[in-house]
Design a protein around this motif. Structure first.
Motif, PDB file in Angstrom:
ATOM      1  N   ILE A   1       0.837  -1.204   0.000  1.00 25.84           N
ATOM      2  CA  ILE A   1       0.000   0.000   0.000  1.00 25.84           C
ATOM      3  C   ILE A   1       0.874   1.257   0.000  1.00 25.84           C
ATOM      4  O   ILE A   1       1.799   1.374   0.807  1.00 25.84           O
TER       5      ILE A   1
ATOM      6  N   PRO B   1      -3.167   0.318  -3.548  1.00 30.75           N
ATOM      7  CA  PRO B   1      -2.187  -0.748  -3.757  1.00 30.75           C
ATOM      8  C   PRO B   1      -1.216  -0.418  -4.891  1.00 30.75           C
ATOM      9  O   PRO B   1      -1.603   0.213  -5.868  1.00 30.75           O
TER      10      PRO B   1
ATOM     11  N   LYS C   1       1.171 -10.484  -0.451  1.00 29.72           N
ATOM     12  CA  LYS C   1       0.570  -9.165  -0.695  1.00 29.72           C
ATOM     13  C   LYS C   1       0.348  -8.477   0.631  1.00 29.72           C
ATOM     14  O   LYS C   1      -0.048  -9.135   1.591  1.00 29.72           O
TER      15      LYS C   1
ATOM     16  N   HIS D   1      -1.776  -5.469   2.636  1.00 31.39           N
ATOM     17  CA  HIS D   1      -2.921  -4.559   2.639  1.00 31.39           C
ATOM     18  C   HIS D   1      -2.777  -3.646   3.862  1.00 31.39           C
ATOM     19  O   HIS D   1      -1.977  -3.922   4.737  1.00 31.39           O
ATOM     20  N   ARG D   2      -3.632  -2.634   3.902  1.00 35.31           N
ATOM     21  CA  ARG D   2      -3.640  -1.776   5.091  1.00 35.31           C
ATOM     22  C   ARG D   2      -4.690  -2.314   6.043  1.00 35.31           C
ATOM     23  O   ARG D   2      -5.848  -2.510   5.658  1.00 35.31           O
TER      24      ARG D   2
END
Ligand code: GLN
Length: 243
Positions: A104, A110, A120, A122-123
């Motif tokens: 992010i 992203p 991956k 993410h927030r």
């Protein structure tokens, strides 16, 4: 022995929170104690990041510098080329996130990562993961005891199906709130959320990392250093993890 090795500290002026740049210093010192001739390259902002190193170390940082680092590392792919040549990589927190397949940006959107690690980020829409982190490296890294570090991140990381973590989380959060694992292992690349610097707190992990390129590491005959690490282990692991 006069074998020469090159240790590359990657963008320490952008990514080096909690003294992560110290990982390169510890790696150099532990190689030198074994008789290696060590060249430490500080691949800082506005310098070329070499692709012919033996060991690459990248640390953590805030969202904006981490996005800048990802942009710089995408130019000429120095890390991927080094890994293809057999180099080892340690990536901590922001460094780990940008070396995954996506992370992010400071705009909360992203972005493509470098893609070394199959994960991956993410927030997380909840509290930051902050505090002591204890990780059991299990059988994936034989001879390495429980690991200790300090985490501070908003991102949560999902490993791809079948991807290997660095270890199981015994205290703290690690990659995310559900999986109870920390980091990733991919060939000679190690990703983790443990600051510390992680190699200063966990010299056996450092030796494992070094052995990925130079082979078996002889023990270091230094009672004072051993004793200091034993005390650090007791303070950081036994105190935090009472299990
Ligand atoms: N900026 C990232 C996050 O908050 C990484 C933080 C860090 O490297 N400590 O998730």
């Amino acid at each position: 022995m006069n074998e020469s090795v090159r240790v590359i500290s990657v963008l320490p002026d952008l990514l080096g929170t909690y003294g992560d740049s110290g990982n390169a210093v510890v790696a150099c010192r532990r190689l030198a104690l074994r008789g290696y001739r060590v060249e430490l390259v500080i691949a800082a902002l506005n310098t070329r990041i070499p692709s012919d190193g033996d060991f690459y170390l990248i640390g953590g940082g805030e969202d904006a510098p981490q996005a800048k680092a990802a942009e710089l590392l995408a130019v000429d792919a120095p890390i991927e080329r080094a890994i293809d040549r057999g180099a080892a990589l340690l990536a901590v927190c922001a460094g780990f996130q940008i070396l995954g397949t996506s992370f992010i940006g400071p705009d909360l959107k992203p972005r493509a990562g470098i893609g070394v690690f199959p994960c991956k980020t993410h927030r997380f829409d909840g509290p930051r993961s902050v505090g002591e982190l204890i990780v059991d490296p299990g059988r994936d890294i034989p001879g390495v005891p429980l690991l200790s570090g300090y985490e501070n991140h908003q991102g949560v990381t999902e490993l791809a199906e079948g991807a290997r973590p660095l270890g199981t989380v015994l205290a703290g959060k690690g990659n995310n709130f559900e999986a109870k694992v920390d980091g990733a292992l991919k060939g000679r690349a190690i990703g983790t959320y443990m600051h510390g610097p992680v190699f200063a707190r966990n010299p056996k992990l450092c030796d494992h990392f070094l052995s990925l390129v130079v082979g078996t590491m002889s023990p270091i005959e230094d009672a004072e250093l051993e004793n200091a690490h034993k005390r650090l282990y007791e303070e950081r692991i036994k105190e935090v993890y009472k299990g």
